[in-house]
Motif scaffolding. Structure first.
Motif, mmCIF file in Angstrom:
data_model
loop_
_atom_site.group_PDB
_atom_site.id
_atom_site.type_symbol
_atom_site.label_atom_id
_atom_site.label_comp_id
_atom_site.label_asym_id
_atom_site.label_seq_id
_atom_site.Cartn_x
_atom_site.Cartn_y
_atom_site.Cartn_z
ATOM 1 N N GLN A 18 0.828 -1.209 0.000
ATOM 2 C CA GLN A 18 0.000 0.000 0.000
ATOM 3 C C GLN A 18 0.863 1.259 0.000
ATOM 4 O O GLN A 18 0.546 2.243 -0.672
ATOM 5 C CB GLN A 18 -0.913 -0.012 1.224
ATOM 6 C CG GLN A 18 -1.953 -1.111 1.208
ATOM 7 C CD GLN A 18 -2.688 -1.225 2.535
ATOM 8 O OE1 GLN A 18 -2.433 -0.473 3.473
ATOM 9 N NE2 GLN A 18 -3.599 -2.189 2.624
ATOM 10 N N MET A 19 1.962 1.224 0.761
ATOM 11 C CA MET A 19 2.869 2.360 0.823
ATOM 12 C C MET A 19 3.451 2.662 -0.555
ATOM 13 O O MET A 19 3.521 3.828 -0.973
ATOM 14 C CB MET A 19 3.986 2.096 1.831
ATOM 15 C CG MET A 19 4.984 3.245 1.972
ATOM 16 S SD MET A 19 6.210 2.974 3.285
ATOM 17 C CE MET A 19 7.229 1.699 2.520
ATOM 18 N N PHE A 20 3.856 1.630 -1.275
ATOM 19 C CA PHE A 20 4.456 1.857 -2.586
ATOM 20 C C PHE A 20 3.425 2.300 -3.623
ATOM 21 O O PHE A 20 3.786 2.965 -4.598
ATOM 22 C CB PHE A 20 5.239 0.629 -3.042
ATOM 23 C CG PHE A 20 6.680 0.671 -2.604
ATOM 24 C CD1 PHE A 20 7.656 1.217 -3.409
ATOM 25 C CD2 PHE A 20 7.049 0.210 -1.352
ATOM 26 C CE1 PHE A 20 8.974 1.296 -3.001
ATOM 27 C CE2 PHE A 20 8.362 0.279 -0.918
ATOM 28 C CZ PHE A 20 9.326 0.822 -1.741
ATOM 29 N N GLU A 21 2.168 1.969 -3.421
ATOM 30 C CA GLU A 21 1.131 2.521 -4.294
ATOM 31 C C GLU A 21 1.068 4.037 -4.111
ATOM 32 O O GLU A 21 0.938 4.797 -5.085
ATOM 33 C CB GLU A 21 -0.217 1.880 -3.964
ATOM 34 C CG GLU A 21 -0.356 0.437 -4.436
ATOM 35 C CD GLU A 21 -1.707 -0.152 -4.075
ATOM 36 O OE1 GLU A 21 -2.565 0.594 -3.548
ATOM 37 O OE2 GLU A 21 -1.912 -1.356 -4.309
ATOM 38 N N LYS A 22 1.167 4.493 -2.860
ATOM 39 C CA LYS A 22 1.185 5.932 -2.585
ATOM 40 C C LYS A 22 2.453 6.570 -3.152
ATOM 41 O O LYS A 22 2.412 7.679 -3.696
ATOM 42 C CB LYS A 22 1.107 6.181 -1.083
ATOM 43 C CG LYS A 22 -0.214 5.766 -0.450
ATOM 44 C CD LYS A 22 -0.199 6.031 1.056
ATOM 45 C CE LYS A 22 -1.507 5.602 1.697
ATOM 46 N NZ LYS A 22 -1.495 5.805 3.167
ATOM 47 N N ILE A 23 3.574 5.868 -3.010
ATOM 48 C CA ILE A 23 4.842 6.387 -3.523
ATOM 49 C C ILE A 23 4.781 6.562 -5.038
ATOM 50 O O ILE A 23 5.238 7.576 -5.584
ATOM 51 C CB ILE A 23 6.007 5.453 -3.131
ATOM 52 C CG1 ILE A 23 6.265 5.539 -1.626
ATOM 53 C CG2 ILE A 23 7.277 5.803 -3.913
ATOM 54 C CD1 ILE A 23 7.244 4.492 -1.107
ATOM 55 N N ASN A 24 4.206 5.584 -5.715
ATOM 56 C CA ASN A 24 4.118 5.669 -7.169
ATOM 57 C C ASN A 24 3.309 6.894 -7.602
ATOM 58 O O ASN A 24 3.622 7.545 -8.594
ATOM 59 C CB ASN A 24 3.512 4.389 -7.734
ATOM 60 C CG ASN A 24 4.442 3.196 -7.600
ATOM 61 O OD1 ASN A 24 5.651 3.365 -7.464
ATOM 62 N ND2 ASN A 24 3.875 1.993 -7.599
ATOM 63 N N GLY A 25 2.260 7.201 -6.840
ATOM 64 C CA GLY A 25 1.477 8.389 -7.149
ATOM 65 C C GLY A 25 2.185 9.676 -6.762
ATOM 66 O O GLY A 25 1.973 10.723 -7.382
ATOM 67 N N PHE A 26 3.046 9.600 -5.763
ATOM 68 C CA PHE A 26 3.766 10.769 -5.245
ATOM 69 C C PHE A 26 4.923 11.177 -6.145
ATOM 70 O O PHE A 26 5.105 12.353 -6.471
ATOM 71 C CB PHE A 26 4.258 10.458 -3.841
ATOM 72 C CG PHE A 26 5.165 11.486 -3.227
ATOM 73 C CD1 PHE A 26 4.692 12.749 -2.909
ATOM 74 C CD2 PHE A 26 6.496 11.187 -2.950
ATOM 75 C CE1 PHE A 26 5.523 13.704 -2.328
ATOM 76 C CE2 PHE A 26 7.333 12.129 -2.369
ATOM 77 C CZ PHE A 26 6.848 13.390 -2.062
#
Length: 244
Positions: free
Chosen positions: A71-79
């Motif tokens: 989930q964290m890396f999904e946010k990172i990809n969007g960031f």
């Protein structure tokens, strides 16, 4: 020119907090993780953003839980699309006889200290490979090299990080991704606040440098590793004032 992004796990205190500050000062955007200190981490990130004019993303949760890391890396990809520097710093200790350690305690330290490194690396690597560049730095310990009585589980996880580092470096070198570990000695952090004044003095006398290391010293070394020659990879570098 797009700024580079660094992910620091365990960033709310100690080495992780110092590393976040050092990389922010150097102009990196930051993704910061911690398990429990959400408000503290967010306030810290806000301060870094204002002081250094960078972008920050806070991801609070159990870094030893692979589902959370996904989930964290999904946010990172969007960031930011992916991280350029990964600092696997999150860790916990356990002091006591192995015979008195519960299976649940073993599982907790294994997931927090070692599985987190697997999860973060696995999910950070695709972006680094696509960019043909990246730096992964794992915070280890002297105990991962020589072991410590009454810290068998901690020593085992740090020894695992050392072997993991050497193996992954060989795997990623063709993609121009460097993987190194910093095996810390006694650093003046909350984890080592268990020593009383007498124990601290005795321990300082054992260290040739004559003092505990500072989190800021480790952070500065990590920043130097982030720009070191690409030929420096697969190394477990002791940072211990000559202690071990």
């Amino acid at each position: 020119m797009k700024r580079k992004t660094a992910l620091v796990t365990g960033a709310s205190r100690g080495i992780g907090r110092a590393a976040a500050y050092a990389f922010a000062r150097a102009g990196y955007d930051l993704v910061l993780n911690c398990a429990h200190s959400k408000k503290e981490l967010e306030a810290f990130a806000c301060g870094l953003k204002e002081e250094f004019r960078i972008e920050t993303l806070c991801c609070c949760g159990d870094i030893g839980d692979h589902a959370f890391v996904e989930q964290m890396f999904e946010k990172i990809n969007g960031f930011c699309g992916g991280v350029d520097v990964l600092i696997n710093n999150a860790g916990i200790s356990h002091i006591g006889l192995l015979s008195e350690m519960s299976y649940e305690e073993w599982e907790r330290i294994l997931h927090t200290n070692l599985t987190s490194v697997f999860s973060c690396c696995k999910l950070a690597i695709p972006h680094m490979v696509s960019q043909k560049s990246g730096r992964i730095m794992n915070i280890s310990s002297d105990w991962g090299i020589c072991g410590a009585s009454c810290e068998v589980a901690y020593s085992a996880t740090k020894g695992g990080i050392n072997a993991f580092t050497k193996a992954l470096a060989k795997e990623l070198a063709p993609s121009n991704i460097q993987v190194n570990a910093v095996a810390c000695g006694v650093i003046d952090t909350k984890m080592n606040a268990c020593f009383n004044e007498e124990e601290r003095r005795e321990l300082e006398e054992e260290i040739p440098a004559g003092a505990f290391g500072k989190p800021e010293d480790v952070a500065q070394f990590l920043l130097q590793l982030a720009s070191a020659p690409a030929y420096l990879t697969g190394q477990v570098i002791s940072f211990d004032g000559g202690w071990i």
